[in-house]
Design a protein around this motif. Structure first.
Motif, PDB file in Angstrom:
ATOM      1  N   ARG A 142       0.852  -1.192   0.000  1.00 60.00           N
ATOM      2  CA  ARG A 142       0.000   0.000   0.000  1.00 60.00           C
ATOM      3  C   ARG A 142       0.886   1.240   0.000  1.00 60.00           C
ATOM      4  O   ARG A 142       2.114   1.151  -0.111  1.00 60.00           O
ATOM      5  CB  ARG A 142      -0.937   0.002   1.204  1.00 60.00           C
ATOM      6  N   LEU A 146      -2.572   7.260   4.042  1.00 60.53           N
ATOM      7  CA  LEU A 146      -3.951   6.905   3.739  1.00 60.53           C
ATOM      8  C   LEU A 146      -4.494   7.784   2.619  1.00 60.53           C
ATOM      9  O   LEU A 146      -5.251   7.320   1.756  1.00 60.53           O
ATOM     10  CB  LEU A 146      -4.819   7.041   4.999  1.00 60.53           C
ATOM     11  N   ASP A 149      -3.525   6.401  -0.691  1.00 59.85           N
ATOM     12  CA  ASP A 149      -4.346   5.221  -0.960  1.00 59.85           C
ATOM     13  C   ASP A 149      -5.742   5.612  -1.430  1.00 59.85           C
ATOM     14  O   ASP A 149      -6.284   5.035  -2.375  1.00 59.85           O
ATOM     15  CB  ASP A 149      -4.464   4.347   0.293  1.00 59.85           C
ATOM     16  N   MET A 150      -6.332   6.594  -0.768  1.00 58.74           N
ATOM     17  CA  MET A 150      -7.701   7.007  -1.093  1.00 58.74           C
ATOM     18  C   MET A 150      -7.785   7.544  -2.523  1.00 58.74           C
ATOM     19  O   MET A 150      -8.681   7.182  -3.285  1.00 58.74           O
ATOM     20  CB  MET A 150      -8.184   8.059  -0.087  1.00 58.74           C
ATOM     21  N   CYS A 153      -7.245   4.741  -5.077  1.00 63.12           N
ATOM     22  CA  CYS A 153      -8.434   3.886  -5.207  1.00 63.12           C
ATOM     23  C   CYS A 153      -9.500   4.563  -6.065  1.00 63.12           C
ATOM     24  O   CYS A 153     -10.243   3.885  -6.791  1.00 63.12           O
ATOM     25  CB  CYS A 153      -8.997   3.542  -3.827  1.00 63.12           C
ATOM     26  N   LEU A 341     -16.962   6.594   5.119  1.00 63.93           N
ATOM     27  CA  LEU A 341     -16.302   6.780   3.837  1.00 63.93           C
ATOM     28  C   LEU A 341     -17.308   7.035   2.719  1.00 63.93           C
ATOM     29  O   LEU A 341     -17.030   7.805   1.788  1.00 63.93           O
ATOM     30  CB  LEU A 341     -15.446   5.557   3.502  1.00 63.93           C
ATOM     31  N   PHE A 347     -17.064   8.106  -3.290  1.00 67.70           N
ATOM     32  CA  PHE A 347     -16.742   6.852  -2.607  1.00 67.70           C
ATOM     33  C   PHE A 347     -17.975   5.952  -2.594  1.00 67.70           C
ATOM     34  O   PHE A 347     -18.799   5.998  -1.695  1.00 67.70           O
ATOM     35  CB  PHE A 347     -16.273   7.127  -1.168  1.00 67.70           C
ATOM     36  N   THR A 351     -14.985   1.567  -4.240  1.00 64.20           N
ATOM     37  CA  THR A 351     -13.886   2.392  -3.736  1.00 64.20           C
ATOM     38  C   THR A 351     -13.742   2.232  -2.230  1.00 64.20           C
ATOM     39  O   THR A 351     -12.616   2.108  -1.715  1.00 64.20           O
ATOM     40  CB  THR A 351     -14.100   3.867  -4.096  1.00 64.20           C
ATOM     41  N   CYS A 352     -14.847   2.229  -1.515  1.00 61.18           N
ATOM     42  CA  CYS A 352     -14.795   2.062  -0.059  1.00 61.18           C
ATOM     43  C   CYS A 352     -14.152   0.729   0.318  1.00 61.18           C
ATOM     44  O   CYS A 352     -13.314   0.666   1.225  1.00 61.18           O
ATOM     45  CB  CYS A 352     -16.205   2.141   0.534  1.00 61.18           C
ATOM     46  N   ASN A 354     -12.036  -1.018  -1.382  1.00 62.71           N
ATOM     47  CA  ASN A 354     -10.598  -0.967  -1.670  1.00 62.71           C
ATOM     48  C   ASN A 354      -9.845  -0.163  -0.622  1.00 62.71           C
ATOM     49  O   ASN A 354      -8.761  -0.564  -0.172  1.00 62.71           O
ATOM     50  CB  ASN A 354     -10.365  -0.362  -3.060  1.00 62.71           C
ATOM     51  N   VAL A 355     -10.395   0.973  -0.220  1.00 59.13           N
ATOM     52  CA  VAL A 355      -9.741   1.794   0.799  1.00 59.13           C
ATOM     53  C   VAL A 355      -9.677   1.041   2.124  1.00 59.13           C
ATOM     54  O   VAL A 355      -8.640   1.036   2.802  1.00 59.13           O
ATOM     55  CB  VAL A 355     -10.474   3.140   0.977  1.00 59.13           C
ATOM     56  N   CYS A 358      -7.021  -1.437   2.115  1.00 60.30           N
ATOM     57  CA  CYS A 358      -5.738  -0.789   2.388  1.00 60.30           C
ATOM     58  C   CYS A 358      -5.570  -0.506   3.875  1.00 60.30           C
ATOM     59  O   CYS A 358      -4.442  -0.484   4.381  1.00 60.30           O
ATOM     60  CB  CYS A 358      -5.625   0.522   1.593  1.00 60.30           C
TER      61      CYS A 358
END
Length: 451
Positions: A142, A146, A149-150, A153, A341, A347, A351-352, A354-355, A358
């Protein structure tokens, strides 16, 4: 780097080495995130190169960046070798050293909670599958933050992989380019105060000058005729770490070798920009960002995310604190974070998921057309958008709470059967990893933009 130096840090692997034969190659090359700039994996020396911020975690998320190279030597397998290329001084403060190592630990998931998850997944999955030849060992690479990452994603949604790579590269290239109206960096380092006092609405003529130079189908080559104007540098202060002059490992990737060009680490100060911070993005004009980075509708959502973080409406530290021990947390914890999220513009469920993966939640599998293709190809289940959740529960439910890790181990193995060992692939070939190159798939309905 005429006045700079190299600081060598050691990161003991601890529990990672006790429970498994830790391999940097497998820890890094375990998810598509490792292919996304500013990460640069060298398949020859098996090292990872990228910029990291010195002040991250010290209340200064917009501090100067330094180039960092991470390696694992055969003569010291129980620790990682972290070389920090300082711009001004041959040393780092203790706080800056700790900040760099914390970011490396996050990328490689070296916390005690993550180690426990890796151990338990391997015990469960290896017994079931009798240690298939997949290079995936339960450790998912990752980003150092964060926020990165967000955003990444969000870049995975509604587009081909080649465009995802192009958009990530363009965001990193921003830091290497001069402002339309000045010779300084594109970004400003102040937060809300700078945003209030500075107008970054770029005139149309200037927008035209900054057309995207990272087209989707081709690999872009960033110009190296920029001066070191501060995009990759560090205010280093005396410390008790010195350069290890005996380390001659060199980054000579296959692309450089094919071009018969020796790799010069100093040139990366010009060619690799760091991933932008929330503050750096928050001050940009939406039209300029959309055009320059080819983000389309994502530009407004990324800017809103950045501004909500800068203005305190989204607290990343609180989100990370809430996810500690995520792999073994109650489902209610996941649901609470997922609800938070999903309030962020852009999101959706995919996407949520995936986040949150992570962040360490592995019991939910982010599902898209690739999941449907995999279930059909590997498990002979003719899933649809309506039935995919039911099917993944039937296939992977027995691996709870590590359903995603079991799924990803299969998927990564399938990729490597198709394309060869991904850790040995040239970065210029990353864009070839697409569904069209893995054989035809049944048509699926196009996903909506909020995914």
């Amino acid at each position: 780097m005429s006045s700079g130096g190299v600081v060598v840090l050691e990161l003991p692997l601890g529990a990672a080495e006790e429970e498994e034969s830790f391999e940097l190659e497998k820890a890094v090359c375990s998810h598509g995130l490792f292919m996304m700039p500013p990460n640069q994996w060298d398949p020859v020396s098996k090292t990872l190169l990228r910029p990291l911020r010195l002040g991250l975690g010290l209340g200064d998320s917009d501090s100067e960046s330094v180039m960092v190279r991470i390696s694992q030597h055969q003569w010291a397998p129980r620790s990682l070798h972290v070389r920090v290329y300082c711009h001004n001084s041959p040393s780092l403060s203790r706080q800056h050293r700790e900040s760099v190592l914390a970011q490396v630990s996050r990328m490689l998931r070296l916390s005690e909670d993550e180690e426990r998850a890796v151990r338990e997944f391997r015990n469960m999955y290896d017994n079931e599958k009798k240690k298939k030849e997949s290079s995936f060992v339960g450790r998912v690479f990752r980003s150092p933050t964060l926020f990165e990452d967000m955003v990444k994603c969000m870049l995975l949604c509604n587009c081909q992989w080649s465009r995802t790579l192009s958009m990530a590269r363009a965001l990193c290239e921003l830091q290497l380019e001069p402002q339309p109206q000045s010779s300084s960096l594109l970004f400003v380092a102040d937060s809300a105060a700078a945003a209030a006092s500075t107008n970054f609405n770029t005139p149309k003529s200037d927008k035209d000058h900054f057309i995207p130079n990272t087209p989707i189908p081709q690999e872009s080559k960033v110009s190296t005729n920029f001066t070191n104007s501060g995009s990759i540098k560090a205010d280093c202060v005396p410390a008790d770490i010195v350069c290890d002059d005996d380390d001659y490992s060199c980054l000579n990737c296959k692309t450089c070798q094919a071009a018969d060009e020796p790799h010069n680490i100093a040139s990366d100060y010009d060619t690799i920009g760091n991933f932008p911070s929330p503050t750096e993005l928050a001050n940009l004009d939406e039209g300029f960002l959309a055009s320059r980075c080819n983000l389309g509708y994502r530009a407004s959502r990324i800017l809103k995310l950045a501004r909500d973080i800068v203005e305190g409406r989204i607290q990343l530290t609180q989100l990370e604190e809430a996810s500690k021990g995520a792999s073994f947390a109650k489902t209610s914890n996941y649901d609470k974070l997922a609800k938070q999220l999903k309030e962020i513009d852009g999101f959706g469920t995919f996407t949520c998921a995936n986040v949150l993966m992570c962040m360490g939640y592995y019991h939910v599998i982010p599902t898209d057309s690739e999941t449907i293709r995999h279930l059909r190809k590997v498990h002979a289940r003719y899933s649809t958008v309506q039935t995919v959740q039911r099917d993944i529960e039937r296939v992977y439910g027995k691996y709870a709470p590590f359903q995603f890790l079991a799924y990803w181990s299969e998927l990564w193995h399938f990729y490597e059967k198709t394309f060869g060992k991904l850790s040995e692939m040239s970065c210029s070939d990353y864009k070839l990893i697409t569904a069209s190159n893995m054989g035809s798939t049944s048509s699926t309905k196009k996903r909506k933009k909020k995914c």
